[in-house]
Enzyme design. Structure first.
Site, PDB file in Angstrom:
ATOM      1  N   SER A   1     -49.320  29.684 -46.258  1.00 54.30           N
ATOM      2  CA  SER A   1     -50.046  28.815 -45.322  1.00 54.30           C
ATOM      3  C   SER A   1     -51.498  28.689 -45.727  1.00 54.30           C
ATOM      4  O   SER A   1     -52.091  29.629 -46.288  1.00 54.30           O
ATOM      5  CB  SER A   1     -49.966  29.442 -43.928  1.00 54.30           C
ATOM      6  OG  SER A   1     -50.879  28.820 -43.049  1.00 54.30           O
TER       7      SER A   1
ATOM      8  N   TYR B   1     -50.537  37.096 -37.667  1.00 55.59           N
ATOM      9  CA  TYR B   1     -49.751  36.074 -38.374  1.00 55.59           C
ATOM     10  C   TYR B   1     -50.389  35.763 -39.729  1.00 55.59           C
ATOM     11  O   TYR B   1     -49.732  35.781 -40.778  1.00 55.59           O
ATOM     12  CB  TYR B   1     -49.644  34.798 -37.524  1.00 55.59           C
ATOM     13  CG  TYR B   1     -49.228  33.596 -38.325  1.00 55.59           C
ATOM     14  CD1 TYR B   1     -47.904  33.416 -38.707  1.00 55.59           C
ATOM     15  CD2 TYR B   1     -50.172  32.652 -38.752  1.00 55.59           C
ATOM     16  CE1 TYR B   1     -47.531  32.332 -39.483  1.00 55.59           C
ATOM     17  CE2 TYR B   1     -49.811  31.567 -39.523  1.00 55.59           C
ATOM     18  CZ  TYR B   1     -48.492  31.407 -39.881  1.00 55.59           C
ATOM     19  OH  TYR B   1     -48.130  30.334 -40.657  1.00 55.59           O
TER      20      TYR B   1
ATOM     21  N   LYS C   1     -49.097  36.419 -43.878  1.00 52.52           N
ATOM     22  CA  LYS C   1     -48.970  35.444 -44.971  1.00 52.52           C
ATOM     23  C   LYS C   1     -49.706  35.956 -46.218  1.00 52.52           C
ATOM     24  O   LYS C   1     -49.209  35.863 -47.336  1.00 52.52           O
ATOM     25  CB  LYS C   1     -49.502  34.073 -44.538  1.00 52.52           C
ATOM     26  CG  LYS C   1     -48.588  33.363 -43.543  1.00 52.52           C
ATOM     27  CD  LYS C   1     -47.216  33.076 -44.148  1.00 52.52           C
ATOM     28  CE  LYS C   1     -46.197  32.623 -43.133  1.00 52.52           C
ATOM     29  NZ  LYS C   1     -44.822  32.533 -43.642  1.00 52.52           N
TER      30      LYS C   1
HETATM   31  C1  UD1 Z   1     -52.061  27.072 -37.010  1.00 52.70           C
HETATM   32  C2  UD1 Z   1     -52.312  28.047 -38.109  1.00 52.70           C
HETATM   33  C3  UD1 Z   1     -51.387  27.754 -39.266  1.00 52.70           C
HETATM   34  C4  UD1 Z   1     -49.980  27.828 -38.799  1.00 52.70           C
HETATM   35  C5  UD1 Z   1     -49.796  26.788 -37.728  1.00 52.70           C
HETATM   36  C6  UD1 Z   1     -48.371  26.810 -37.219  1.00 52.70           C
HETATM   37  C7  UD1 Z   1     -54.566  28.887 -38.431  1.00 52.70           C
HETATM   38  C8  UD1 Z   1     -55.953  28.556 -38.869  1.00 52.70           C
HETATM   39  N1  UD1 Z   1     -53.698  27.892 -38.550  1.00 52.70           N
HETATM   40  O1  UD1 Z   1     -52.510  25.824 -37.469  1.00 52.70           O
HETATM   41  O2  UD1 Z   1     -51.572  28.707 -40.273  1.00 52.70           O
HETATM   42  O3  UD1 Z   1     -49.112  27.598 -39.878  1.00 52.70           O
HETATM   43  O4  UD1 Z   1     -50.717  27.058 -36.651  1.00 52.70           O
HETATM   44  O5  UD1 Z   1     -48.167  27.634 -36.152  1.00 52.70           O
HETATM   45  O6  UD1 Z   1     -54.269  29.963 -38.018  1.00 52.70           O
HETATM   46  N2  UD1 Z   1     -55.131  21.234 -30.813  1.00 52.70           N
HETATM   47  C9  UD1 Z   1     -55.602  20.667 -29.635  1.00 52.70           C
HETATM   48  N3  UD1 Z   1     -54.822  20.749 -28.517  1.00 52.70           N
HETATM   49  C10 UD1 Z   1     -53.596  21.372 -28.529  1.00 52.70           C
HETATM   50  C11 UD1 Z   1     -53.120  21.940 -29.740  1.00 52.70           C
HETATM   51  C12 UD1 Z   1     -53.927  21.874 -30.849  1.00 52.70           C
HETATM   52  O7  UD1 Z   1     -56.686  20.091 -29.599  1.00 52.70           O
HETATM   53  O8  UD1 Z   1     -52.945  21.425 -27.470  1.00 52.70           O
HETATM   54  C13 UD1 Z   1     -55.958  21.128 -32.025  1.00 52.70           C
HETATM   55  C14 UD1 Z   1     -56.386  22.474 -32.600  1.00 52.70           C
HETATM   56  O9  UD1 Z   1     -57.584  22.896 -32.056  1.00 52.70           O
HETATM   57  C15 UD1 Z   1     -56.482  22.126 -34.100  1.00 52.70           C
HETATM   58  C16 UD1 Z   1     -55.452  21.033 -34.311  1.00 52.70           C
HETATM   59  O10 UD1 Z   1     -55.159  20.514 -33.016  1.00 52.70           O
HETATM   60  O11 UD1 Z   1     -57.736  21.579 -34.363  1.00 52.70           O
HETATM   61  C17 UD1 Z   1     -54.173  21.545 -34.943  1.00 52.70           C
HETATM   62  O12 UD1 Z   1     -53.728  22.688 -34.206  1.00 52.70           O
HETATM   63  P1  UD1 Z   1     -52.293  23.361 -34.470  1.00 52.70           P
HETATM   64  O13 UD1 Z   1     -51.234  22.307 -34.503  1.00 52.70           O
HETATM   65  O14 UD1 Z   1     -52.147  24.454 -33.465  1.00 52.70           O
HETATM   66  O15 UD1 Z   1     -52.373  23.935 -35.934  1.00 52.70           O
HETATM   67  P2  UD1 Z   1     -53.455  24.894 -36.622  1.00 52.70           P
HETATM   68  O16 UD1 Z   1     -54.187  25.689 -35.609  1.00 52.70           O
HETATM   69  O17 UD1 Z   1     -54.237  24.081 -37.571  1.00 52.70           O
END
Ligand code: UD1
Length: 353
Positions: A134, A159, A163
């Site tokens: 990841s 987590y 990785k």
């Molecule tokens: C995270 C992990 C990644 C993991 C993935 C799958 C980190 C840095 N990243 O990715 O390694 O493989 O989860 O579980 O640990 N967001 C919102 N509202 C929401 C959900 C998300 O605004 O309800 C935003 C988050 O702040 C982020 C983006 O959407 O900026 C993507 O979030 P998300 O889909 O959870 O993935 P990551 O956090 O990037």
């Protein structure tokens, strides 16, 4: 439908641990389409048994399938009874938040089961291994886009740690297998470590996709559930970051592109037996949370109820891939746009209800 025996007759068998999961199921389809026989190993702790029938429907053949933890080697004697050409190791827990609450589970599953699995692979002389890593290993990168040479940052969750440690385990296992190769020629294994950025979307047939249990923690499944009226609203986690529109930036890629990358990695190992290498898998473009919402609305014509909320602790501000190495060495790059990925995610959401 062809039986699994027919399936095995002409095709190299590839074990796919976690093969009923989101990325594993799409990869099983891509493997079959490329002439391999995917063999699924999945304990269904975080996936639905019905996924197997969906994959079989897409490929038009029965699958060989083992409903066990990949670390339960005693239950896998049948798997190793016939030659295994390679393995793709997806099986892992993947919730950052849960890992903070249940670190022991993450160590036991993501590292303990993996160690048993890798040892079994080596003792049976399986030549090729592709591993699900990841972009989380980079943490908050010093410069963007982030390439494979970037230093790994201290993990911010159990987590993320698993990785990094999984990658390290494979470095040691690879070295051990090549040391053993001097006395037992042919025992050296090859490994490709794939650092995924943010996989989204679903198969265009909407037969398979992401099936989060309970409330999704990832952006796109939450967004599609909010658009479908299953959630009141999507909360955008912060709009005061130092990015163009203040929301976090990620590199989203279509899960079918990602699935094809696994086939490309396997073929790379076939051409370069014993190799060990690490590849970023991303589109090379960063998109903010608001970009994703706007693109979804343009692709589907459906409004996403949303509001700006507080930052989520632990979120990286901005990360997207330098994707050139995968293009140069694996001959792989993303083909599907964010627009297509979100349209496919929406078709899937409508199908699951
Ligand atoms: C995270 C992990 C990644 C993991 C993935 C799958 C980190 C840095 N990243 O990715 O390694 O493989 O989860 O579980 O640990 N967001 C919102 N509202 C929401 C959900 C998300 O605004 O309800 C935003 C988050 O702040 C982020 C983006 O959407 O900026 C993507 O979030 P998300 O889909 O959870 O993935 P990551 O956090 O990037």
């Amino acid at each position: 439908m062809k039986s699994s025996d027919d399936l095995h007759a002409n095709r190299p068998r590839i074990a796919v641990t976690g093969g009923a999961g989101f990325i594993g199921s799409h990869t099983a389809v891509a493997l079959y389409e490329s002439g391999y026989a995917p063999v699924i190993i999945d304990d269904f702790r975080n996936s639905a048994a019905g996924v197997i029938g969906k994959i079989e429907g897409l490929i038009g053949a029965k699958l060989e399938c083992y409903a066990v933890d990949c670390g339960d080697i005693a239950s896998l004697s049948q798997l190793f009874a016939a030659p295994l050409h390679g393995a793709i190791h997806f099986a892992a827990d993947k919730s950052v938040g849960d890992s903070v609450a249940e670190p022991e589970q993450y160590f036991a599953n993501n590292l303990g089961s993996m160690a048993h699995w890798i040892r079994a692979m080596r003792s049976h002389g399986v030549a090729h291994l592709v591993f699900s890593s990841s972009c989380t290993v980079y943490g908050e990168p010093d410069s963007l886009p982030v390439d494979e040479q970037a230093p790994l940052q201290e993990a911010t969750s159990p987590y993320g740690y698993t990785k990094q440690a999984g990658e390290q385990l494979l470095r040691y296992a690879h070295a051990a297998s090549h040391a053993a190769d001097k006395t037992t020629p042919g025992s050296g294994m090859g490994a490709a470590l794939l650092r995924y950025f943010n996989p989204i979307g679903a198969h265009p047939s909407a037969a398979i996709g992401e099936l989060p249990l309970g409330t999704p923690s990832n952006l796109v499944p939450f967004l599609t559930q909010a658009a479908a009226g299953l959630r009141d609203e999507l909360v955008v986690f912060g709009n005061d970051y130092p990015t163009a529109d203040g929301t976090c930036v990620r590199d989203y890629l279509h899960v079918c592109d990602l699935a094809e990358a696994h086939v490309a990695a396997l073929q790379h190992l076939e051409k370069n037996p014993g190799d060990f290498d690490v590849f970023n898998l991303g589109s090379g473009s960063g998109h903010s949370v608001l970009d994703v919402i706007r693109t979804f609305e343009a692709a589907t014509g459906v409004a996403v109820p949303h509001r700006i909320g507080p930052r989520r602790p632990g979120d990286v501000i901005s990360v997207y891939a330098a994707a050139q190495k995968a293009a140069d060495i694996l001959g792989w790059q993303t083909k599907r746009s964010l627009h297509v990925a979100l349209a496919d995610a929406w078709r899937w959401q409508q199908q699951v209800g």
